[in-house]
Design an enzyme around this catalytic site. Structure first.
Site, PDB file in Angstrom:
ATOM      1  N   GLY A  65       0.818  -1.208   0.000  1.00 41.47           N
ATOM      2  CA  GLY A  65       0.000   0.000   0.000  1.00 41.47           C
ATOM      3  C   GLY A  65       0.846   1.249   0.000  1.00 41.47           C
ATOM      4  N   SER A  66       0.594   2.176  -0.901  1.00 42.79           N
ATOM      5  CA  SER A  66       1.494   3.311  -1.049  1.00 42.79           C
ATOM      6  C   SER A  66       0.895   4.359  -1.982  1.00 42.79           C
ATOM      7  CB  SER A  66       2.839   2.809  -1.590  1.00 42.79           C
ATOM      8  OG  SER A  66       2.618   1.933  -2.688  1.00 42.79           O
TER       9      SER A  66
END
EC number: 4.1.1.65
Length: 236
Positions: free
Chosen positions: A202-203
């Site tokens: 996740g980013s």
């Protein structure tokens, strides 16, 4: 009349070719995780068969998470393609990271947010030469926050196209994503759509294009890394 016959393909060969075309390859950064999960699965299975099943699921999930699907970039000139799979979070004017040395003039920034379910490799948005790569330590705020671009750990890369147009792409760590991988170096010649990095779990990825560029996406839109056209670039 031609008497040549097409070479016969065995069912097994056909099945292998079909699997190769259907199942995406895995990014090298994921191999240690998959290998570790596989070894743990074998060890646990000796003690409890149910643990082996759970371990097998975990191993498959790791391989899926680090997938690197084959992509075909558009061949048009003067465009920037999406640097990542995800959802467009923001389209706005913003000053690029200071470490890139682009000055204080605002550029157009398109931010793409990646959830844990998205493909996590990053793609080159524009063919050209990598003129700057800079890592900066920072915080680990949730990547969907506005201030994540300024405060979070990040890795910035500047690319100059054949006509002199410059774009910047910034990998940003998030609340869970705390490991940025970048395989590109200054002086490298890169091709649009090719993989250059990865952020785990996740980013967010920010793409900076010239301010007068025509942006073709809007907030809420899904992007496909290496294929979705983000903008028609203003000439240098």
């Amino acid at each position: 009349m031609s008497t040549e016959q097409e070479p016969k393909t065995s069912p097994l060969t056909h099945l292998v070719a079909l699997a190769r075309d259907t199942v995406p390859p895995m990014h090298p950064a994921g191999r240690p995780f998959v290998l570790g999960a596989a070894v743990a699965t074998l060890l646990l299975r000796r003690r409890w068969r149910g643990a082996g099943v759970l371990g097998g699921i975990l191993t498959a999930w790791c391989a899926w998470f680090f997938r690197e699907p084959r992509r075909t970039a558009p061949t048009r000139d003067g465009i920037a393609v999406a640097p990542a799979d995800g959802t467009v979070a923001h389209v706005e004017k913003a000053v690029p990271p200071a470490e890139l040395g682009l000055g204080a003039a605002p550029m157009t920034r398109v931010s793409v947010f990646l959830t844990i379910f998205d493909v996590h490799v990053q793609r080159v948005p524009l063919s050209g030469e990598v003129t700057k790569v800079s890592y900066r330590a920072g915080k680990f705020l949730s990547a969907d926050l506005d201030k994540a671009s300024e405060d979070n750990e990040r890795n910035s890369m500047l690319i100059r196209g054949a006509d002199g147009t410059e774009v910047a792409v910034v990998q940003i760590a998030g609340l869970v994503a705390r490991r940025i991988v970048c395989s590109a170096s200054e002086g490298d010649q890169v091709l649009a759509g090719h993989t250059y990095g990865l952020i785990r779990f996740g980013s967010r990825v920010d793409l900076y294009v010239p301010a007068d560029s025509r942006v073709l996406v809007e907030p809420g839109q899904r992007t496909i890394g290496g294929e979705t056209v983000i903008a028609e670039l203003a000439r240098a």
